[in-house]
Design a protein around this motif. Structure first.
Motif, PDB file in Angstrom:
ATOM      1  N   UNK A 187      11.459  -2.716   9.057  1.00 55.62           N
ATOM      2  CA  UNK A 187      10.319  -3.375   9.279  1.00 55.62           C
ATOM      3  C   UNK A 187       9.220  -2.505   8.474  1.00 55.62           C
ATOM      4  N   UNK A 188       8.503  -3.162   7.515  1.00 50.81           N
ATOM      5  CA  UNK A 188       7.345  -2.339   7.136  1.00 50.81           C
ATOM      6  C   UNK A 188       6.116  -3.283   6.828  1.00 50.81           C
ATOM      7  N   UNK A 189       5.085  -2.863   6.961  1.00 53.79           N
ATOM      8  CA  UNK A 189       3.950  -3.875   6.799  1.00 53.79           C
ATOM      9  C   UNK A 189       3.916  -4.335   5.482  1.00 53.79           C
ATOM     10  N   UNK A 190       4.511  -3.411   4.350  1.00 53.26           N
ATOM     11  CA  UNK A 190       4.234  -3.756   2.855  1.00 53.26           C
ATOM     12  C   UNK A 190       5.815  -4.279   2.345  1.00 53.26           C
ATOM     13  N   UNK A 191       5.863  -5.228   1.633  1.00 53.88           N
ATOM     14  CA  UNK A 191       7.175  -5.445   0.894  1.00 53.88           C
ATOM     15  C   UNK A 191       7.587  -4.501   0.023  1.00 53.88           C
ATOM     16  N   UNK A 192       6.504  -3.876  -0.560  1.00 49.38           N
ATOM     17  CA  UNK A 192       7.048  -2.731  -1.639  1.00 49.38           C
ATOM     18  C   UNK A 192       6.228  -1.489  -1.320  1.00 49.38           C
ATOM     19  N   UNK A 193       6.855  -0.456  -1.744  1.00 47.55           N
ATOM     20  CA  UNK A 193       6.143   0.915  -1.473  1.00 47.55           C
ATOM     21  C   UNK A 193       4.420   0.651  -1.688  1.00 47.55           C
ATOM     22  N   UNK A 218       0.524   1.827  -2.128  1.00 45.83           N
ATOM     23  CA  UNK A 218      -0.298   3.136  -2.608  1.00 45.83           C
ATOM     24  C   UNK A 218      -1.068   3.934  -1.389  1.00 45.83           C
ATOM     25  N   UNK A 219      -1.219   3.018  -0.428  1.00 47.38           N
ATOM     26  CA  UNK A 219      -2.047   3.535   0.750  1.00 47.38           C
ATOM     27  C   UNK A 219      -1.019   4.637   1.662  1.00 47.38           C
ATOM     28  N   UNK A 278      -6.962   0.608   2.812  1.00 47.63           N
ATOM     29  CA  UNK A 278      -6.796  -0.797   3.215  1.00 47.63           C
ATOM     30  C   UNK A 278      -8.040  -1.115   4.207  1.00 47.63           C
ATOM     31  N   UNK A 279      -8.359  -0.231   4.805  1.00 50.31           N
ATOM     32  CA  UNK A 279      -9.669  -0.310   5.830  1.00 50.31           C
ATOM     33  C   UNK A 279     -10.823  -0.160   5.060  1.00 50.31           C
ATOM     34  N   UNK A 300     -10.540   9.212  -6.192  1.00 43.31           N
ATOM     35  CA  UNK A 300     -10.244  10.287  -5.055  1.00 43.31           C
ATOM     36  C   UNK A 300      -9.505   9.471  -4.115  1.00 43.31           C
ATOM     37  N   UNK A 301      -8.791  10.374  -3.117  1.00 43.42           N
ATOM     38  CA  UNK A 301      -8.065   9.366  -2.160  1.00 43.42           C
ATOM     39  C   UNK A 301      -7.916  10.402  -1.164  1.00 43.42           C
ATOM     40  N   UNK A 302      -7.900   9.921   0.282  1.00 43.80           N
ATOM     41  CA  UNK A 302      -7.273  10.732   1.291  1.00 43.80           C
ATOM     42  C   UNK A 302      -5.860  10.341   1.465  1.00 43.80           C
ATOM     43  N   UNK A 303      -4.807  11.328   1.530  1.00 44.45           N
ATOM     44  CA  UNK A 303      -3.524  10.958   1.984  1.00 44.45           C
ATOM     45  C   UNK A 303      -3.392  11.622   3.265  1.00 44.45           C
ATOM     46  N   UNK A 304      -2.721  10.935   4.029  1.00 42.10           N
ATOM     47  CA  UNK A 304      -2.192  11.348   5.618  1.00 42.10           C
ATOM     48  C   UNK A 304      -1.082  11.958   5.676  1.00 42.10           C
ATOM     49  N   UNK A 305      -1.252  13.371   6.344  1.00 40.16           N
ATOM     50  CA  UNK A 305      -0.064  13.892   6.682  1.00 40.16           C
ATOM     51  C   UNK A 305      -0.138  13.528   8.397  1.00 40.16           C
TER      52      UNK A 305
END
Ligand SMILES: Cc1cc2nc3c(=O)[nH]c(=O)nc-3n(C[C@H](O)[C@H](O)[C@H](O)COP(=O)(O)OP(=O)(O)OC[C@H]3O[C@@H](n4cnc5c(N)ncnc54)[C@H](O)[C@@H]3O)c2cc1C
Length: 457
Positions: free
Chosen positions: A46-52, A54-55, A326-327, A360-365
């Protein structure tokens, strides 16, 4: 009549539900679907998104592939994964580029220097000291700012560091392409039922001791004998991971390249300066990426206690969870982060010094105290397994990670990782900062506080 199969130890679950289709979830799904012990097990992803999407942490224009680790166990795992990226369909069709990686530090005993030394030892172990660099392979030590500068003369052209080495056997993958390919592989094989939906909570038996599956935002309940939580930096939303795993936001900034620059930078080794905590991926998807491998930002939020037995007693817990486009669709980096990226660009790639950032982007570890993955059964709930804690270095392991996760599901964790990936004792802290000796830059930053200081230089 042949005798029935002896009961397996541990018993093989009749159904497994995997929550999250990032690197950890997809690799688990792939390995389970090929493993003979699970051929009768119903598999659901299960994933929130049907395809990978960007967030998520697994999707980006690049992710480094390296065996360059100071810890010999991860160095060996990285080398095993590297062989797949180089020599199999995993890295085919432009997904992998063996550009080389230059691991650097400033001299003087500061941050990162010990890590570079340890890593150099691991990648040259078993080879003759300073084995000669040949075209496309081997390791070459770069000693002194002038030697490093000469190495990048005619390409990046700037000051990337004082001391370190280039490993021509490392490189990077187009993470977005890889994730699309891996997801399609899971779908095409037809062994795993792939559902799209947002998990809002886990389902437990009335006494709260056993896991039954997950509830989705639509109200649907998906049940299974074993639930694998692989929701990356979001895992702390459904399982209390305080003190064990926590989301930290890492800054990325991109500048567009013209065609000539794309050609010029196409095969330039990635410089990663561990003292500064900064690196640059010279050319992928038409841009150059500047990134910080640091302590990151915590984003503390209050959530209901994920453990149903504690939900009524307490008014919730504070955990760090991702905040993404997303938010916040109009997100732009905090000023502090943009400044760090701009300084890196000016210093490492003077030709692009003032080129505006296109994004620019924040990517979460999903960070753990020592940067080890968290791949283990939860000790308090029967039927709950965790596959997360990528700590900023999980992507490269994708071709080999699923098999290791399945070994842990079978309660046969790899010897060298059994004390690293387990459920260890810890204090339930609201959020944590990883110290694995590879992180640079400022420590202790809270996202909201930095955003209040301003964004957009
Ligand atoms: C900036 C950055 C740079 C990195 N660089 C490298 C590198 O160079 N090399 C390397 O090896 N690794 C690198 N990493 C680490 C690597 O990308 C991660 O370890 C890995 O991608 C984590 O995978 P994951 O499956 O745990 O998380 P994710 O990819 O985030 O997957 C989690 C999944 O869970 C889903 N999900 C979340 N919440 C819900 C919900 N409520 N309901 C349903 N689904 C949900 C998400 O949609 C997502 O698909 C980097 C990470 C970042 C952020």
């Amino acid at each position: 009549m042949p005798p029935p199969n002896p009961p397996s130890d541990p018993p093989i679950p009749s159904s497994i539900l995997i929550l999250g289709a990032g690197v950890f979830g997809l690799s688990t799904a792939l390995s389970l679907s090929h493993h003979p012990s699970f051929r009768s097990t119903r598999l659901t992803l299960v994933d929130r998104f049907a395809t990978p999407h960007a967030a998520t942490s697994s999707v980006d224009s690049s992710r480094l592939v390296r065996a360059d680790y100071a810890d010999p166990a991860y160095a060996a795992l990285g080398a095993a994964a590297n062989a797949f990226w180089k020599g199999s369909e995993w890295g085919a069709d432009g997904r992998y580029r063996q550009s080389g990686l230059c691991l650097l530090a400033e001299k003087g005993g500061g941050r990162g220097e010990g890590y570079v030394r340890g890593s150099l030892e691991n990648v040259t172990r078993g080879k003759r000291e300073r084995e000669r660099e040949r075209e496309g392979e081997g390791v070459r030590v770069l000693d002194g700012r002038e030697e490093v500068r000469r190495f990048y003369e005619g390409s990046l052209g700037g000051d990337v560091g004082e001391w370190g080495y280039v490993n021509w056997e490392s490189g990077w993958v187009d993470a977005e392409k890889v994730m699309r390919w891996a997801r399609k592989r899971v779908e095409d094989e037809g062994r795993v039922e792939c559902l799209t939906g947002e998990v809002t909570e886990l389902l437990y038996t009335g006494d709260g001791a056993r896991m039954l599956g997950a509830k989705l935002a639509s109200g649907e309940e998906v049940r299974a004998e074993l639930t694998v939580v692989a929701m990356g930096a979001w895992s702390g939303r459904v399982v209390d991971l305080r003190g064990r795993a926590s989301a930290t936001g890492q800054i990325l900034a991109y500048v567009d390249l013209n065609e000539e620059q794309q050609r010029k930078f196409a095969n330039v080794p990635v410089p990663l300066n561990l003292t500064r905590g900064m690196f640059v991926v010279p050319s992928s998807q038409g841009h150059l990426k500047i990134a910080r491998h640091g302590f990151g930002y915590a984003n503390p939020v209050r959530i209901p206690h994920p453990d149903p037995r504690k939900r009524r007693q307490a008014d919730g817990i504070t955990v760090s969870l991702p905040r993404t486009t997303i938010e916040d669709p109009g997100f732009w980096a905090p000023r502090e982060a943009e400044q760090a990226c701009r300084e890196t660009l000016r210093r490492m790639v003077p030709e692009l010094a003032e080129r505006p950032f296109s994004k620019t982007r924040l990517c979460w570890y999903c960070d753990t105290p020592k940067g080890d993955y968290l791949i283990t059964y939860h000790p308090d709930f029967e039927g709950l397994f965790l596959a997360t804690g990528g700590s900023g270095h999980g992507f490269k392991m994708l071709p080999v990670l699923g098999d290791k996760i399945v070994d842990c599901v079978l309660r046969q964790p790899p010897e060298e990782f059994k004390h690293k990936w387990c459920w260890s004792d810890s204090q339930p802290e609201d959020f944590l900062w990883t110290d694995d000796a590879s992180r640079g830059g400022p420590q202790g930053m809270i996202l909201d506080a930095e955003m209040k200081k301003g964004s957009k230089l």
